[in-house]
Scaffold this active site. Structure first.
Site, PDB file in Angstrom:
ATOM      1  N   ARG A   1       0.811  -1.220   0.000  1.00  0.00           N
ATOM      2  CA  ARG A   1       0.000   0.000   0.000  1.00  0.00           C
ATOM      3  C   ARG A   1       0.845   1.271   0.000  1.00  0.00           C
ATOM      4  O   ARG A   1       0.504   2.248  -0.676  1.00  0.00           O
ATOM      5  CB  ARG A   1      -0.958  -0.013   1.192  1.00  0.00           C
ATOM      6  CG  ARG A   1      -1.997  -1.139   1.100  1.00  0.00           C
ATOM      7  CD  ARG A   1      -3.012  -1.023   2.203  1.00  0.00           C
ATOM      8  NE  ARG A   1      -3.990  -2.119   2.163  1.00  0.00           N
ATOM      9  CZ  ARG A   1      -5.034  -2.214   2.969  1.00  0.00           C
ATOM     10  NH1 ARG A   1      -5.249  -1.269   3.884  1.00  0.00           N
ATOM     11  NH2 ARG A   1      -5.870  -3.222   2.876  1.00  0.00           N
TER      12      ARG A   1
ATOM     13  N   ASP B   1     -15.903   8.851   8.630  1.00  0.00           N
ATOM     14  CA  ASP B   1     -14.800   7.917   8.426  1.00  0.00           C
ATOM     15  C   ASP B   1     -13.514   8.723   8.390  1.00  0.00           C
ATOM     16  O   ASP B   1     -13.527   9.924   8.071  1.00  0.00           O
ATOM     17  CB  ASP B   1     -14.973   7.128   7.122  1.00  0.00           C
ATOM     18  CG  ASP B   1     -14.224   5.796   7.155  1.00  0.00           C
ATOM     19  OD1 ASP B   1     -14.867   4.764   7.400  1.00  0.00           O
ATOM     20  OD2 ASP B   1     -12.983   5.792   6.975  1.00  0.00           O
TER      21      ASP B   1
END
Length: 278
Positions: A47, A148
Site C-alpha cells: 500500500r 470515516d
C-alpha cells in the site's frame, strides 16, 4: 517474520527493511491509532509503495522523511487512507438492524439521532437509513451522521451509487423504494434516492483526535469492526469519548469480534455485541 518472507519483500521494487516497517507502524499509530502487527508487513509494503510511485520517491526512507517534514495535510491523509481497511456490505451483522428497528418502533414519535462512526463506502449508514425508513417512513424524524477517517471511501458513500449485486441483501421492495436503477451506460448500477439520502450527513473524523466535529448527543452509535485495529489504551480512550456523546441508556453497536467487558463502568452488555450506555 520468517526469513524467506523478508527476502521476498526485499526482492521487490523498493528496498524494504524492518526499520521502514517500524517507522510506518509508529506513524500510523500516532496519527490514526491503528496498531499494526508484524504479519502486516506485506500489506504495508504494497500500500505504501503506491504512495512512493505517486510522489516520485525511490525509497521508503526518502518518502517518510518527506512526509514528516511536510506541513501539507494532503499527503498525510493519503498515507492514512492507504493503511485503512474498508471491508463492508449492506446489512452486515443483520441482528443489529433487527434490534435497531425494534428500538425505533418502541418510540416512533421521537427524533432519532444516529452516528455511524466507520461509514466506509456507505453500505452501513445506508443500511441504517433503510432500517429507519422502513420503521418510520422515508419522511420520518431521523438523522444519521456518517463519518470515516478515509476521505476516498467517504466520496464513494456520498455518491451513493452501487452495483446491483452489492444490493442483494435488500428485499425487492427495499430496492424499489430506496434506489433508482441505472439505464443505458449505467445498466447494472443503482443510486440511493434523494429522499433517503437527505437524512445523512457525511464528515471526515479521526476517532483518536482530541476534538470531534460533532455538536450532538446520539441515541445510537454504530462503531463496528474499528476497535480491533486499536490497542487496549486507545480502545479505552475512544470508548470513553463515545460514552460522552451517547445519551443515557443509548445503544452502542460493535463488531462481532469486539468485546468490551473491561469497560463495565461505561457500558452494559445488553445483547450480542450490543451495549447500553450507563
Amino acid at each position: 517474520m520468517k526469513p524467506e518472507a523478508v527476502a521476498q519483500l526485499q526482492a521487490r521494487e523498493f528496498a524494504w527493511t524492518p526499520a521502514d516497517f517500524e517507522r510506518i507502524r509508529q506513524l500510523i499509530y500516532r496519527h490514526a491509532g491503528i496498531s499494526l502487527h508484524e504479519g502486516k508487513q506485506a500489506m504495508v509494503y504494497s500500500r505504501i509503495a503506491r504512495r512512493l510511485r505517486e510522489t516520485g520517491h525511490d525509497s521508503f526512507r526518502a518518502y517518510l522523511d518527506w512526509l514528516e517534514s511536510s506541513r501539507d495535510p494532503t499527503e498525510w491523509q493519503e498515507f492514512i487512507n492507504a493503511l485503512t481497511t474498508n471491508l463492508t456490505s449492506f446489512f452486515r451483522e443483520q441482528h443489529h438492524f433487527v434490534e435497531l428497528a425494534r428500538l425505533v418502533r418502541e418510540q416512533p414519535a421521537q427524533e432519532w439521532k444516529i452516528w455511524c462512526s466507520a461509514a466506509s463506502t456507505g453500505e452501513e449508514p445506508y443500511s441504517i437509513a433503510i432500517t429507519m425508513a422502513d420503521a418510520l417512513g422515508v419522511g420520518g424524524r431521523f438523522r444519521i451522521w456518517a463519518s470515516d477517517i478515509d476521505t476516498r471511501v467517504l466520496q464513494v458513500a456520498q455518491r451513493g451509487i452501487y452495483k446491483l449485486e452489492q444490493l442483494k441483501p435488500l428485499s425487492p421492495e427495499q430496492l424499489r423504494r430506496y434506489f433508482l436503477r441505472g439505464k443505458g451506460a449505467n445498466e447494472g448500477l443503482a443510486r440511493v434516492k434523494p429522499e433517503l439520502q437527505r437524512h445523512l450527513q457525511f464528515l471526515t473524523l479521526n476517532l483518536i483526535d482530541e476534538h470531534w466535529p460533532l455538536q450532538e448527543t446520539f441515541d445510537v452509535v454504530f462503531c463496528r469492526n474499528v476497535m480491533i485495529y486499536f490497542d487496549h489504551a486507545t480502545q479505552r480512550k475512544v470508548l470513553a469519548r463515545i460514552h460522552r456523546v451517547l445519551k443515557p441508556h443509548g445503544t452502542l453497536f460493535v463488531g462481532h469480534a469486539e468485546n468490551f467487558s473491561d469497560v463495565r463502568d461505561l457500558f452494559r452488555l445488553r445483547g450480542k455485541t450490543i451495549y447500553e450506555r450507563l
